[in-house]
Design a protein around this motif. Structure first.
Motif, PDB file in Angstrom:
ATOM      1  N   LYS A 127       0.840  -1.206   0.000  1.00 17.56           N
ATOM      2  CA  LYS A 127       0.000   0.000   0.000  1.00 17.56           C
ATOM      3  C   LYS A 127       0.874   1.255   0.000  1.00 17.56           C
ATOM      4  O   LYS A 127       0.581   2.218  -0.698  1.00 17.56           O
ATOM      5  CB  LYS A 127      -0.943   0.001   1.205  1.00 17.56           C
ATOM      6  N   LYS A 128       1.963   1.238   0.788  1.00 13.39           N
ATOM      7  CA  LYS A 128       2.884   2.376   0.817  1.00 13.39           C
ATOM      8  C   LYS A 128       3.516   2.601  -0.558  1.00 13.39           C
ATOM      9  O   LYS A 128       3.844   3.722  -0.916  1.00 13.39           O
ATOM     10  CB  LYS A 128       4.000   2.145   1.842  1.00 13.39           C
ATOM     11  N   LYS A 129       3.698   1.510  -1.304  1.00 16.37           N
ATOM     12  CA  LYS A 129       4.317   1.595  -2.634  1.00 16.37           C
ATOM     13  C   LYS A 129       3.269   1.807  -3.730  1.00 16.37           C
ATOM     14  O   LYS A 129       3.566   1.643  -4.901  1.00 16.37           O
ATOM     15  CB  LYS A 129       5.142   0.338  -2.893  1.00 16.37           C
ATOM     16  N   LYS A 130       2.039   2.132  -3.317  1.00 19.72           N
ATOM     17  CA  LYS A 130       0.941   2.457  -4.243  1.00 19.72           C
ATOM     18  C   LYS A 130       0.523   1.290  -5.128  1.00 19.72           C
ATOM     19  O   LYS A 130       0.068   1.482  -6.249  1.00 19.72           O
ATOM     20  CB  LYS A 130       1.302   3.679  -5.123  1.00 19.72           C
ATOM     21  N   ILE A 131       0.665   0.073  -4.622  1.00 21.90           N
ATOM     22  CA  ILE A 131       0.151  -1.107  -5.313  1.00 21.90           C
ATOM     23  C   ILE A 131      -1.258  -1.348  -4.764  1.00 21.90           C
ATOM     24  O   ILE A 131      -1.445  -1.485  -3.556  1.00 21.90           O
ATOM     25  CB  ILE A 131       1.034  -2.356  -5.068  1.00 21.90           C
ATOM     26  N   ARG A 132      -2.238  -1.370  -5.660  1.00 23.36           N
ATOM     27  CA  ARG A 132      -3.625  -1.548  -5.220  1.00 23.36           C
ATOM     28  C   ARG A 132      -3.912  -3.002  -4.878  1.00 23.36           C
ATOM     29  O   ARG A 132      -3.542  -3.913  -5.629  1.00 23.36           O
ATOM     30  CB  ARG A 132      -4.589  -1.073  -6.309  1.00 23.36           C
ATOM     31  N   ASP A 154      -1.260  -2.631 -11.807  1.00 21.62           N
ATOM     32  CA  ASP A 154      -0.061  -2.304 -11.027  1.00 21.62           C
ATOM     33  C   ASP A 154       1.006  -3.391 -11.144  1.00 21.62           C
ATOM     34  O   ASP A 154       2.093  -3.246 -10.581  1.00 21.62           O
ATOM     35  CB  ASP A 154      -0.425  -2.106  -9.552  1.00 21.62           C
TER      36      ASP A 154
END
Length: 165
Positions: A127-132, A154
């Motif tokens: 989530k921190k790495k913007k992976i949904r 992603d």
């Protein structure tokens, strides 16, 4: 004396190299690790035909059909030496496999499943790495273990399932 001088120089060089900032210190520490490929899932329009292909034609060990209504699928596992195939067939009207098969009439690869040693830590970091992640919390998968799915947009067009090892 020259041998002693060489050893002292070598020791000094080794000490200098080991105490200097090495590249490994720049690698961020990860709180979880990817494990082995658990399975490759294939959506099939005809489960019996697919079972027959792997069992009767290719000689693989094929499991019985298991209904997973909470996921909207029937599953069959094909045992391979180093991993498994998961044959998926729609169960119910809201099955994600039904919509996949509407777009891919003959079936096809649906997702890959990779084991992780800490699914909660994986979720937090991804989530921190913007992976949904396609669900707020892990669900119990076909192996009775927590699973999550990562958005294919992603992951270079591949639906990725992570399963707690």
């Amino acid at each position: 004396p020259w041998l002693l001088a060489r050893l002292q120089t070598s020791t000094l060089t080794i000490r200098t190299l080991s105490s200097s900032n090495s590249f490994s210190q720049n690698i961020p520490t990860c709180l979880w690790k990817l494990g082995r490929l658990n399975h490759v899932a294939i959506a099939v329009p005809d489960l019996e035909k697919a079972q027959s292909l792997y069992k009767d034609v290719l000689g693989a060990e094929v499991s019985k059909t298991v209904a997973l209504p909470e996921h909207g699928v029937y599953t069959v596992f094909v045992e391979l030496g180093n991993t498994k195939l998961e044959l998926l067939h729609p169960l119910g009207e809201k099955s994600p496999i039904a919509s996949f098969l509407q777009k891919n009439k003959t079936g096809g690869m649906h997702h890959i499943c990779i084991e992780v040693d800490d699914i909660k830590a994986a979720m937090t970091e991804l989530k921190k790495k913007k992976i949904r992640i396609l669900s707020e919390e892990p669900k119990i998968g076909a192996h009775g273990k927590p699973v999550i799915f990562l958005h294919p947009k992603d992951c270079h067009g591949v639906l990725v399932e992570l399963e707690q090892a």
